[in-house]
Design an enzyme around this catalytic site. Structure first.
Site, PDB file in Angstrom:
ATOM      1  N   HIS A  83       1.665 -14.750   2.138  1.00 58.07           N
ATOM      2  CA  HIS A  83       0.529 -14.364   2.978  1.00 58.07           C
ATOM      3  C   HIS A  83      -0.601 -15.370   2.800  1.00 58.07           C
ATOM      4  O   HIS A  83      -0.782 -15.929   1.718  1.00 58.07           O
ATOM      5  CB  HIS A  83       0.032 -12.971   2.598  1.00 58.07           C
ATOM      6  CG  HIS A  83      -1.104 -12.481   3.460  1.00 58.07           C
ATOM      7  ND1 HIS A  83      -0.916 -11.982   4.731  1.00 58.07           N
ATOM      8  CD2 HIS A  83      -2.439 -12.440   3.236  1.00 58.07           C
ATOM      9  CE1 HIS A  83      -2.076 -11.660   5.251  1.00 58.07           C
ATOM     10  NE2 HIS A  83      -3.018 -11.923   4.370  1.00 58.07           N
ATOM     11  N   ASP A 162      -4.068   1.241   7.053  1.00 50.94           N
ATOM     12  CA  ASP A 162      -4.679  -0.090   7.055  1.00 50.94           C
ATOM     13  C   ASP A 162      -5.085  -0.500   8.465  1.00 50.94           C
ATOM     14  O   ASP A 162      -6.169  -1.042   8.679  1.00 50.94           O
ATOM     15  CB  ASP A 162      -3.709  -1.109   6.468  1.00 50.94           C
ATOM     16  CG  ASP A 162      -4.191  -2.536   6.715  1.00 50.94           C
ATOM     17  OD1 ASP A 162      -5.252  -2.894   6.170  1.00 50.94           O
ATOM     18  OD2 ASP A 162      -3.537  -3.279   7.464  1.00 50.94           O
ATOM     19  N   ARG A 169     -13.430  -1.747  10.043  1.00 46.55           N
ATOM     20  CA  ARG A 169     -14.079  -2.836   9.293  1.00 46.55           C
ATOM     21  C   ARG A 169     -14.546  -3.936  10.231  1.00 46.55           C
ATOM     22  O   ARG A 169     -15.617  -4.513  10.059  1.00 46.55           O
ATOM     23  CB  ARG A 169     -13.110  -3.407   8.257  1.00 46.55           C
ATOM     24  CG  ARG A 169     -12.850  -2.501   7.066  1.00 46.55           C
ATOM     25  CD  ARG A 169     -11.671  -2.991   6.246  1.00 46.55           C
ATOM     26  NE  ARG A 169     -11.900  -4.344   5.753  1.00 46.55           N
ATOM     27  CZ  ARG A 169     -10.933  -5.180   5.410  1.00 46.55           C
ATOM     28  NH1 ARG A 169      -9.665  -4.823   5.542  1.00 46.55           N
ATOM     29  NH2 ARG A 169     -11.224  -6.390   4.956  1.00 46.55           N
ATOM     30  N   SER A 184      -5.970  -4.046   1.919  1.00 52.19           N
ATOM     31  CA  SER A 184      -5.403  -4.308   3.251  1.00 52.19           C
ATOM     32  C   SER A 184      -4.164  -5.194   3.139  1.00 52.19           C
ATOM     33  O   SER A 184      -3.107  -4.891   3.713  1.00 52.19           O
ATOM     34  CB  SER A 184      -6.452  -4.971   4.143  1.00 52.19           C
ATOM     35  OG  SER A 184      -5.905  -5.294   5.414  1.00 52.19           O
ATOM     36  N   LYS A 188       0.226  -3.498   3.119  1.00 53.28           N
ATOM     37  CA  LYS A 188       1.273  -3.926   4.065  1.00 53.28           C
ATOM     38  C   LYS A 188       2.419  -4.602   3.322  1.00 53.28           C
ATOM     39  O   LYS A 188       3.590  -4.324   3.564  1.00 53.28           O
ATOM     40  CB  LYS A 188       0.690  -4.889   5.107  1.00 53.28           C
ATOM     41  CG  LYS A 188      -0.320  -4.266   6.041  1.00 53.28           C
ATOM     42  CD  LYS A 188      -0.681  -5.195   7.165  1.00 53.28           C
ATOM     43  CE  LYS A 188      -1.500  -6.398   6.725  1.00 53.28           C
ATOM     44  NZ  LYS A 188      -2.881  -6.075   6.397  1.00 53.28           N
TER      45      LYS A 188
END
Length: 436
Positions: A83, A162, A169, A184, A188
């Protein structure tokens, strides 16, 4: 039983919430017992006052468990995801997934779309004709078993808390909270039943963590939470003061990825991509050391295995895999305009954020979720930081379709570049590596 109002008040007053309180609050929101405006107030309290690592851990678990995770238990090999916190020209996901899978690692990669000045991996992939970014869970399993990697968006069942909380947000100016970012990302990723995670935290003008202090704080938070959740993780803090690689924009970046996988890529993109892939290979149990893993990553590219794996991933997700051999099948802009240097000297500024905003203005990104992406437009950098340039030399090529968008993008491009008589000290591409 503590009420939602009392939970908001407790965090407002810098109190520490228990796991039960956080769980009740999130479950109440998902069951419509708690309203958006109450969660918005709580998010602002978290943004202003922070969370302890125990609170962040509880929030991560609750968000992860708010939906149905991917059942990948039938896959025997180790599963490792990657990520990035987002940057300009950051197309490494599209490179490391085929490299790592070509080296025997299973890669279930959940990724996102562009918002603000940073690009989105899913938008880049959708520049490939026919590519499906949201395969069903059953199809995800089949793709992983046949191609070794899937690159997909968040499904409705994966950490739905999320998705709802992130939307709040975004409109309440609470995106940059480190505990909320941690929860967050990990809610996931950990819903995929992965064995390891490699995280690329960007720092510099084109990132959401512009300073090393905030980048290190986020990296430390994620390592600590992963450690408590028994998931191995490596975090690389990498530079985003200037764009990564030369292409900015969806089809242009796919073309650059294909070039890289065929052995022709910019040096900075190679340095970061091989480092990320190597850590994935090691976490996936395919190498004992980073040195050995790096060698495997290089060989996957040089022997054509990574490019072939990219073909398989594209084909398995419904895309036209012929683009790997013929990138001209990708969308092309109607016009290309050259932006030239106005003086002699060294390029001392190539501002990632301004160039990302310029690319978005051309239509490559979105400022609102409903904005339409134009896959062919963007920028291609002919010069980067530290390069010697002459007056009249091309600094970048502008790929555009709409003249009014071009006019709006030009001031951003002009501000992004600066030339001086002496070069500036170059920043390292990889600032730090943390492991847990």
């Amino acid at each position: 039983m503590i009420t939602p109002r009392e939970i908001i008040q407790k965090k407002r007053d810098r109190g520490v919430l228990t796991a039960d309180e956080i769980g009740a609050f999130i479950r109440g929101y998902m069951s419509s017992g708690i309203a958006d405006y109450q969660v918005a107030a709580w998010l602002m309290a978290v943004y202003l006052n922070g969370m302890t690592i125990e609170e962040t851990l509880a929030l991560t678990r609750e968000m992860r468990d708010s939906g149905k995770g991917l059942d990948l238990s039938s896959i025997a090999t180790k599963k490792v995801d990657k990520h990035s916190t987002g940057g300009v020209g950051d197309k490494t996901s599209l490179i490391v997934a085929p490299i790592a899978s070509a080296c025997g690692v299973t890669v279930p990669m959940i990724t996102g779309r562009a918002l603000g000045h940073t690009g989105g991996t899913l938008d880049k992939l959708e520049a490939i004709p026919g590519f499906d970014p949201r395969p069903s869970p059953d199809r995800v399993l089949r793709i992983l078993k046949s191609a070794g990697a899937v690159i997909m968006g968040q499904t409705d069942d994966l950490a739905p808390a999320d998705r709802r909380i992130y939307a709040l947000r975004d409109v309440t100016a609470t995106v940059e909270s480190i505990p909320l970012i941690t929860a967050s990302i990990l809610s996931k990723k950990l819903s995929e039943q992965i064995d390891g995670l490699v995280l690329d935290v960007k720092t510099g003008s084109g990132s959401f963590m512009p300073t090393m202090k905030t980048a290190r704080a986020l990296a430390r938070s994620i390592v600590d939470v992963c450690g408590r959740m028994k998931t191995r993780i490596v975090v690389l803090i990498t530079d985003m003061e200037q764009p990564l690689g030369r292409a900015i924009g969806n089809a242009l970046e796919i073309r650059e990825c294909i070039g890289f996988l065929k052995g022709d890529g910019p040096e900075d993109l190679e340095t970061v991509s091989i480092a990320l892939a190597a850590h994935m290979i090691r976490l996936g149990g395919r190498a004992r050391s980073i040195g050995q893993a790096s060698k495997m990553a290089y060989e996957a590219v040089s022997k054509g295995h990574a490019a072939e794996r990219f073909r398989q991933i594209i084909h398995a997700q419904g895309g036209d895999a012929r683009v790997v051999d013929n990138p001209d099948l990708l969308p092309r802009a109607s016009n290309i305009q050259e932006f030239r240097s106005r003086s002699n000297g060294f390029l001392t500024r190539c501002d990632a954020k301004l160039l990302g905003l310029a690319s978005n203005t051309l239509g490559a990104g979105r400022n609102r979720v409903e904005d339409i992406i134009h896959p062919a437009v963007g920028l291609y950098l002919e010069r980067k930081l530290g390069d010697r340039v002459k007056r009249g030399e091309v600094l970048c090529q502008i790929h555009w379709n709409d003249e009014s968008r071009l006019r709006n993008a030009m001031p951003l491009i002009e501000r992004a570049f600066e030339t001086r008589t002496r070069p500036v000290r170059t920043r390292p591409l990889i600032h730090a590596v943390l492991e847990g």
